[in-house]
Motif scaffolding. Structure first.
Motif, short mmCIF file in Angstrom:
data_model
loop_
_atom_site.label_atom_id
_atom_site.label_comp_id
_atom_site.label_asym_id
_atom_site.label_seq_id
_atom_site.Cartn_x
_atom_site.Cartn_y
_atom_site.Cartn_z
N TRP A 192 1.84 -3.70 86.80
CA TRP A 192 2.33 -5.01 87.21
C TRP A 192 1.19 -5.75 87.92
N VAL A 193 1.02 -7.02 87.56
CA VAL A 193 0.03 -7.88 88.19
C VAL A 193 0.71 -9.21 88.50
N TYR A 194 0.50 -9.72 89.69
CA TYR A 194 0.99 -11.05 90.04
C TYR A 194 -0.13 -12.04 89.72
N VAL A 195 0.11 -12.88 88.70
CA VAL A 195 -0.87 -13.88 88.30
C VAL A 195 -0.32 -15.27 88.62
N ALA A 196 -1.20 -16.24 88.72
CA ALA A 196 -0.78 -17.61 88.99
C ALA A 196 0.20 -18.08 87.92
N ALA A 197 1.29 -18.70 88.37
CA ALA A 197 2.26 -19.29 87.44
C ALA A 197 1.55 -20.38 86.63
N PRO A 198 2.03 -20.71 85.44
CA PRO A 198 1.33 -21.67 84.59
C PRO A 198 0.98 -23.00 85.27
N SER A 199 1.91 -23.60 86.01
CA SER A 199 1.60 -24.89 86.65
C SER A 199 0.54 -24.74 87.73
N VAL A 200 0.55 -23.61 88.44
CA VAL A 200 -0.46 -23.34 89.47
C VAL A 200 -1.81 -23.12 88.79
N ALA A 201 -1.83 -22.38 87.69
CA ALA A 201 -3.08 -22.12 86.96
C ALA A 201 -3.72 -23.42 86.49
N VAL A 202 -2.92 -24.35 86.00
CA VAL A 202 -3.46 -25.64 85.55
C VAL A 202 -4.13 -26.37 86.71
N ALA A 203 -3.47 -26.41 87.85
CA ALA A 203 -4.03 -27.09 89.02
C ALA A 203 -5.31 -26.40 89.51
N LEU A 204 -5.32 -25.08 89.52
CA LEU A 204 -6.51 -24.35 89.97
C LEU A 204 -7.69 -24.58 89.03
N ARG A 205 -7.44 -24.56 87.73
CA ARG A 205 -8.53 -24.82 86.78
C ARG A 205 -9.09 -26.22 86.96
N ALA A 206 -8.24 -27.18 87.32
CA ALA A 206 -8.67 -28.58 87.46
C ALA A 206 -9.44 -28.82 88.76
N ARG A 207 -8.98 -28.20 89.86
CA ARG A 207 -9.62 -28.54 91.14
C ARG A 207 -9.72 -27.38 92.13
N GLY A 208 -9.54 -26.16 91.65
CA GLY A 208 -9.63 -25.00 92.54
C GLY A 208 -11.05 -24.50 92.69
N ARG A 209 -11.24 -23.60 93.63
CA ARG A 209 -12.55 -22.98 93.85
C ARG A 209 -12.51 -21.57 93.27
N ARG A 210 -13.26 -21.39 92.20
CA ARG A 210 -13.32 -20.10 91.52
C ARG A 210 -14.18 -19.13 92.34
N ILE A 211 -13.76 -17.87 92.38
CA ILE A 211 -14.48 -16.83 93.10
C ILE A 211 -15.36 -16.10 92.09
N ASP A 212 -16.65 -16.35 92.16
CA ASP A 212 -17.59 -15.71 91.24
C ASP A 212 -17.58 -14.21 91.45
N GLY A 213 -17.66 -13.47 90.37
CA GLY A 213 -17.68 -12.01 90.42
C GLY A 213 -16.31 -11.37 90.43
N GLY A 214 -15.25 -12.16 90.65
CA GLY A 214 -13.90 -11.63 90.57
C GLY A 214 -13.48 -10.70 91.69
N ASP A 215 -14.20 -10.72 92.81
CA ASP A 215 -13.86 -9.84 93.93
C ASP A 215 -13.60 -10.69 95.16
N TRP A 216 -12.33 -10.73 95.59
CA TRP A 216 -11.93 -11.59 96.71
C TRP A 216 -12.66 -11.20 97.99
N ARG A 217 -13.00 -9.95 98.15
CA ARG A 217 -13.69 -9.49 99.36
C ARG A 217 -15.09 -10.06 99.49
N THR A 218 -15.71 -10.45 98.40
CA THR A 218 -17.08 -10.96 98.44
C THR A 218 -17.15 -12.49 98.34
N ARG A 219 -16.04 -13.16 98.52
CA ARG A 219 -15.98 -14.61 98.34
C ARG A 219 -16.87 -15.38 99.30
#
Length: 137
Positions: free
Chosen positions: A110-137
């Motif tokens: 089981w993985v909790y992923v962003a709901a579709p409407s949240v994902a759209v907003a994040l892709r448009a104006r969110g800050r992506r975490i390079d490397g995919g590791d939240w601890r190294t943000r």
């Protein structure tokens, strides 16, 4: 899909993070490093969102619940993530995805992923975490 799948955690539920002690301590049988492919991370207000995207990788832990506490843990995590099956107001969706363990083997989790409407907003104006590791943000 139903079943007693392990959970893949990638943010505040990881060992050493504040929600780990509050929600997972004493309810798990094992916690091992893992990687989710096909997703990227975005920074949220104090926690991350995994957004499904081909080619991405998210780092985290694969958590296997104590069998006697599985139902309780599933309910606790759904409430923490404010997830309700079929609710259009969800910020996260709980989905079953393949996660790769440190030894290279895959397991459905089981993985909790962003709901579709949240994902759209994040892709448009969110800050992506390079490397995919939240601890190294």
């Amino acid at each position: 899909m139903s079943g007693r799948l392990p959970f893949f955690v990638y943010g505040t539920l990881r060992p050493g993070e504040h929600n780990h002690d509050l929600f997972l301590r004493g309810r798990t049988r094992s916690e091992v490093p893992g990687r989710l492919t096909g997703a990227v991370l975005y920074d949220g207000p104090g926690y991350p969102y995994a957004v499904e995207e081909p080619g991405g990788v998210v780092c985290g832990e694969l958590v296997t619940a104590d069998p006697d506490r599985y139902g309780q843990l599933l309910g606790v995590l759904d409430r923490l993530e404010e997830y309700a099956p079929g609710d259009p107001a969800n910020l996260y969706e709980r989905v079953a995805r393949e996660v790769t363990r440190e030894d290279g083997t895959d397991v459905r989790a089981w993985v909790y992923v962003a709901a579709p409407s949240v994902a759209v907003a994040l892709r448009a104006r969110g800050r992506r975490i390079d490397g995919g590791d939240w601890r190294t943000r």
